[in-house]
Design a protein around this motif. Sequence first.
Motif, PDB file in Angstrom:
ATOM      1  N   UNK A 142       5.867  21.329   7.304  1.00  0.00           N
ATOM      2  CA  UNK A 142       6.715  22.520   7.139  1.00  0.00           C
ATOM      3  C   UNK A 142       8.030  22.377   7.897  1.00  0.00           C
ATOM      4  N   UNK A 143       8.016  21.575   8.950  1.00  0.00           N
ATOM      5  CA  UNK A 143       9.205  21.323   9.766  1.00  0.00           C
ATOM      6  C   UNK A 143       9.363  19.815   9.921  1.00  0.00           C
ATOM      7  N   UNK A 144      10.589  19.329  10.095  1.00  0.00           N
ATOM      8  CA  UNK A 144      10.780  17.880  10.217  1.00  0.00           C
ATOM      9  C   UNK A 144      10.176  17.341  11.514  1.00  0.00           C
ATOM     10  N   UNK A 145       9.437  16.256  11.405  1.00  0.00           N
ATOM     11  CA  UNK A 145       8.868  15.580  12.573  1.00  0.00           C
ATOM     12  C   UNK A 145       9.177  14.095  12.447  1.00  0.00           C
ATOM     13  N   UNK A 146       8.938  13.347  13.523  1.00  0.00           N
ATOM     14  CA  UNK A 146       9.221  11.918  13.517  1.00  0.00           C
ATOM     15  C   UNK A 146       8.431  11.228  12.411  1.00  0.00           C
ATOM     16  N   UNK A 147       9.039  10.233  11.790  1.00  0.00           N
ATOM     17  CA  UNK A 147       8.427   9.533  10.662  1.00  0.00           C
ATOM     18  C   UNK A 147       7.085   8.905  11.029  1.00  0.00           C
ATOM     19  N   UNK A 148       6.955   8.407  12.269  1.00  0.00           N
ATOM     20  CA  UNK A 148       5.679   7.813  12.670  1.00  0.00           C
ATOM     21  C   UNK A 148       4.569   8.852  12.684  1.00  0.00           C
ATOM     22  N   UNK A 149       4.893  10.063  13.146  1.00  0.00           N
ATOM     23  CA  UNK A 149       3.906  11.130  13.154  1.00  0.00           C
ATOM     24  C   UNK A 149       3.552  11.550  11.736  1.00  0.00           C
ATOM     25  N   UNK A 150       4.537  11.532  10.879  1.00  0.00           N
ATOM     26  CA  UNK A 150       4.328  11.906   9.485  1.00  0.00           C
ATOM     27  C   UNK A 150       3.478  10.852   8.754  1.00  0.00           C
ATOM     28  N   UNK A 151       3.654   9.613   9.140  1.00  0.00           N
ATOM     29  CA  UNK A 151       2.960   8.493   8.484  1.00  0.00           C
ATOM     30  C   UNK A 151       1.535   8.292   9.012  1.00  0.00           C
ATOM     31  N   UNK A 152       1.296   8.707  10.264  1.00  0.00           N
ATOM     32  CA  UNK A 152      -0.026   8.481  10.861  1.00  0.00           C
ATOM     33  C   UNK A 152      -1.122   9.108  10.003  1.00  0.00           C
ATOM     34  N   UNK A 153      -2.138   8.339   9.719  1.00  0.00           N
ATOM     35  CA  UNK A 153      -3.215   8.786   8.848  1.00  0.00           C
ATOM     36  C   UNK A 153      -4.435   7.940   9.141  1.00  0.00           C
ATOM     37  N   UNK A 154      -5.616   8.440   8.804  1.00  0.00           N
ATOM     38  CA  UNK A 154      -6.867   7.736   9.087  1.00  0.00           C
ATOM     39  C   UNK A 154      -7.550   7.313   7.790  1.00  0.00           C
ATOM     40  N   UNK A 155      -7.175   6.168   7.240  1.00  0.00           N
ATOM     41  CA  UNK A 155      -7.812   5.703   6.002  1.00  0.00           C
ATOM     42  C   UNK A 155      -9.203   5.142   6.274  1.00  0.00           C
ATOM     43  N   UNK A 156      -9.949   4.962   5.199  1.00  0.00           N
ATOM     44  CA  UNK A 156     -11.234   4.256   5.300  1.00  0.00           C
ATOM     45  C   UNK A 156     -11.203   2.932   4.548  1.00  0.00           C
ATOM     46  N   UNK A 157     -10.184   2.736   3.727  1.00  0.00           N
ATOM     47  CA  UNK A 157     -10.052   1.462   3.005  1.00  0.00           C
ATOM     48  C   UNK A 157      -9.210   0.510   3.851  1.00  0.00           C
ATOM     49  N   UNK A 187       0.816  -1.196   0.000  1.00  0.00           N
ATOM     50  CA  UNK A 187       0.000   0.000   0.000  1.00  0.00           C
ATOM     51  C   UNK A 187       0.863   1.266   0.000  1.00  0.00           C
ATOM     52  N   UNK A 188       0.549   2.225  -0.882  1.00  0.00           N
ATOM     53  CA  UNK A 188       1.296   3.484  -0.858  1.00  0.00           C
ATOM     54  C   UNK A 188       1.075   4.217   0.454  1.00  0.00           C
ATOM     55  N   UNK A 189       2.123   4.845   0.962  1.00  0.00           N
ATOM     56  CA  UNK A 189       2.051   5.573   2.232  1.00  0.00           C
ATOM     57  C   UNK A 189       1.744   7.032   1.942  1.00  0.00           C
ATOM     58  N   UNK A 190       0.748   7.569   2.648  1.00  0.00           N
ATOM     59  CA  UNK A 190       0.294   8.939   2.430  1.00  0.00           C
ATOM     60  C   UNK A 190       0.922   9.827   3.504  1.00  0.00           C
ATOM     61  N   UNK A 191       2.195  10.190   3.303  1.00  0.00           N
ATOM     62  CA  UNK A 191       2.921  10.955   4.314  1.00  0.00           C
ATOM     63  C   UNK A 191       2.429  12.395   4.393  1.00  0.00           C
ATOM     64  N   UNK A 192       2.451  12.944   5.601  1.00  0.00           N
ATOM     65  CA  UNK A 192       2.139  14.363   5.786  1.00  0.00           C
ATOM     66  C   UNK A 192       3.254  15.214   5.182  1.00  0.00           C
ATOM     67  N   UNK A 193       2.877  16.265   4.469  1.00  0.00           N
ATOM     68  CA  UNK A 193       3.838  17.204   3.886  1.00  0.00           C
ATOM     69  C   UNK A 193       4.061  18.322   4.895  1.00  0.00           C
TER      70      UNK A 193
END
Length: 201
Positions: A15-30, A7-13
């Motif tokens: 403005x400042x660098x944050x931890x990868x887990x925080x950047x990766x966290x997302x709420x999909x419906x699929x 599955x493609x990862x929908x990373x947060x874009x």
Amino acid sequence: MYSTEEQPIKLADTDYPIHKLLQKRWSPRAFSEKAIDSKLLNQLFEAARWAPSSYNEQPWRFIIARKEDQEAYEKLASVMNEFNQSWAMDAPVLVLALTKTTFDLDGRDNPHAEHDLGQAIAHLTFEATRHNLYVHQMAGILPQRARELYEISEDYKPMTMFAIGYKDDPESLNDKLKKQETSPRIRKDLDEIIYDGKWDQ
């Protein structure tokens, strides 16, 4: 269809660098119906257990239903509104989150219980993200139905539900949800949420 690993990862874009887990966290419906190992699921709730709380009261409680237990799963799913049922029932795990509304310490009302529940779910969410699991929280629930189905006393408040699972192909969703699933992630700018030494709202 993608496998759960592809599955493609929908990373947060950000403005400042944050931890990868925080950047990766997302709420999909699929969600994929792939089951979650019981030990791994317990690991997520262990993370929730260690969240901070006022007076260390830990006012969070969770009712869990796994898809392999169809009766329990359908019972808990009936606490969601129809819209959330339309997509969340693909997930292998559903959870109803409750707060204990009074302090064990002295019986007073606990005005911080909902804040503390949010911290516990955040801890769980980031632990889930570490294992390529996703959590989608839902406000659209039927609290009174939850009270009746589970005989929940007035000392506890059904607050929210969330689905846990592996991500699936957005093609599994209807057109409207598919568009939401694949659209860019957006957030308010920092200057809309931070007030440096003043308040002007």
